[in-house]
Scaffold this motif. Sequence first.
Motif, PDB file in Angstrom:
ATOM      1  N   SER A 167       0.812  -1.218   0.000  1.00 39.68           N
ATOM      2  CA  SER A 167       0.000   0.000   0.000  1.00 39.68           C
ATOM      3  C   SER A 167       0.843   1.265   0.000  1.00 39.68           C
ATOM      4  CB  SER A 167      -0.933   0.005   1.221  1.00 39.68           C
ATOM      5  OG  SER A 167      -1.808  -1.110   1.190  1.00 39.68           O
ATOM      6  N   VAL A 168       1.953   1.262   0.742  1.00 38.59           N
ATOM      7  CA  VAL A 168       2.809   2.440   0.797  1.00 38.59           C
ATOM      8  C   VAL A 168       3.436   2.706  -0.565  1.00 38.59           C
ATOM      9  CG1 VAL A 168       4.969   3.339   1.737  1.00 38.59           C
ATOM     10  CG2 VAL A 168       3.267   2.371   3.266  1.00 38.59           C
ATOM     11  N   VAL A 169       3.894   1.644  -1.232  1.00 40.76           N
ATOM     12  CA  VAL A 169       4.486   1.808  -2.565  1.00 40.76           C
ATOM     13  C   VAL A 169       3.478   2.446  -3.516  1.00 40.76           C
ATOM     14  CG1 VAL A 169       5.340   0.572  -4.602  1.00 40.76           C
ATOM     15  CG2 VAL A 169       6.161  -0.061  -2.330  1.00 40.76           C
ATOM     16  N   GLY A 170       2.264   1.910  -3.541  1.00 40.53           N
ATOM     17  CA  GLY A 170       1.235   2.456  -4.424  1.00 40.53           C
ATOM     18  C   GLY A 170       0.879   3.888  -4.093  1.00 40.53           C
ATOM     19  N   GLU A 171       0.768   4.188  -2.812  1.00 39.89           N
ATOM     20  CA  GLU A 171       0.381   5.535  -2.385  1.00 39.89           C
ATOM     21  C   GLU A 171       1.478   6.556  -2.693  1.00 39.89           C
ATOM     22  OE1 GLU A 171      -2.005   8.596  -0.803  1.00 39.89           O
ATOM     23  OE2 GLU A 171      -2.464   6.570  -1.524  1.00 39.89           O
ATOM     24  N   LYS A 172       2.735   6.192  -2.457  1.00 43.27           N
ATOM     25  CA  LYS A 172       3.824   7.134  -2.722  1.00 43.27           C
ATOM     26  C   LYS A 172       3.974   7.399  -4.214  1.00 43.27           C
ATOM     27  CE  LYS A 172       7.508   7.342  -0.173  1.00 43.27           C
ATOM     28  NZ  LYS A 172       8.745   7.060   0.605  1.00 43.27           N
TER      29      LYS A 172
ATOM     30  N   LYS B 285      -4.796   1.562  -8.772  1.00 45.18           N
ATOM     31  CA  LYS B 285      -4.650   2.964  -8.332  1.00 45.18           C
ATOM     32  C   LYS B 285      -3.564   3.696  -9.123  1.00 45.18           C
ATOM     33  CE  LYS B 285      -3.003   3.891  -4.138  1.00 45.18           C
ATOM     34  NZ  LYS B 285      -3.047   4.038  -2.658  1.00 45.18           N
ATOM     35  N   THR B 286      -2.402   3.076  -9.237  1.00 43.74           N
ATOM     36  CA  THR B 286      -1.316   3.728  -9.964  1.00 43.74           C
ATOM     37  C   THR B 286      -1.634   3.864 -11.456  1.00 43.74           C
ATOM     38  OG1 THR B 286      -0.206   1.574 -10.142  1.00 43.74           O
ATOM     39  CG2 THR B 286       0.485   3.017  -8.343  1.00 43.74           C
ATOM     40  N   SER B 287      -2.325   2.866 -12.008  1.00 49.83           N
ATOM     41  CA  SER B 287      -2.703   2.932 -13.431  1.00 49.83           C
ATOM     42  C   SER B 287      -3.682   4.068 -13.677  1.00 49.83           C
ATOM     43  CB  SER B 287      -3.312   1.605 -13.878  1.00 49.83           C
ATOM     44  OG  SER B 287      -2.380   0.545 -13.753  1.00 49.83           O
ATOM     45  N   ALA B 288      -4.636   4.265 -12.744  1.00 50.99           N
ATOM     46  CA  ALA B 288      -5.601   5.363 -12.868  1.00 50.99           C
ATOM     47  C   ALA B 288      -4.902   6.720 -12.780  1.00 50.99           C
ATOM     48  CB  ALA B 288      -6.671   5.241 -11.780  1.00 50.99           C
ATOM     49  N   LYS B 289      -3.925   6.836 -11.885  1.00 53.59           N
ATOM     50  CA  LYS B 289      -3.171   8.088 -11.755  1.00 53.59           C
ATOM     51  C   LYS B 289      -2.378   8.384 -13.029  1.00 53.59           C
ATOM     52  CE  LYS B 289      -4.090   9.578  -7.554  1.00 53.59           C
ATOM     53  NZ  LYS B 289      -4.672  10.922  -7.289  1.00 53.59           N
TER      54      LYS B 289
END
Length: 279
Positions: free
Chosen positions: A137-142, A180-184
């Motif tokens: 989760s931290v990797v994705g959020e950062k 999440k990262t793909s959407a960003k």
Amino acid sequence: MSWFKRKDKGIQTPTAAKKEAPDGLWYKTPSGKIIHTRELKNNAYVSPEDGYHTRIGSKEYFEILFDNNTFTELDPEMESGDPLKFADSKPYPKRIKESQNKSGLKDAVRSAYGKMNGLDITIACMDFSFIGGSMGSVVGEKIARAIDHSIKHNIPFLMISKSGGARMMEAGLSLMQMAKTSAKLALLSEAKIPYISLLTDPTTGGVTASYAMLGDFNIAEPGALIGFAGPRVIRETIGKDLPKGFQSAEFVLEHGFLDFIVDRRNLKSRLTTLLKMLK
């Protein structure tokens, strides 16, 4: 006939006084080449004799890419919780603390912004030394927040991937980071801001299946292992031997999944040239 034999034993150094070479003074590549670590560092951590790219982390990549190693880190204190109360042979919080103490990192990615040959850029870089660079989760959020920073300030985003895949201790929460990262990155694309993805050794699993392969330009270092499942798993699944060089950066480039391979010693100049062209 004393000149045929040595009368004295010369200089004798007591065992206790002998000095060993410090650990880490020399580096041996897989091909057997020996290089002084200082020379290796001055050569962007690439063996000058055989071109072998040693595995490095965010500290070294930031030194190579940011001008004068000057940057501002984003979310430096963010660390993982234990929402699933995962417990295998070792409780997850204990594993996190051990990895933090051993690596000196908070989690498996660091993100920062600064200048690269005078150009503004945001960089997120994964560290394999932290639980195999696993994506939690931290990797994705950062990474998501780093992308937000690029969008807010209208500056290019560089993602440097090095990972064994999703972090099993976070199960479904880890897999959600792919979406999440793909959407960003889709928002970054809508804003017409360049995204360059650099795949290093190794880049596998859910990281390959998401942000690592979504760059406007997907590039890699020579010899990097790139794939989803490992070669052994694929070989056992299909019951056939795999082609020579399977999942190497060169193999992936030949089959159209990379734009180009770049020697780390030329990485900063190649990235600068590419971004100036896009401008």
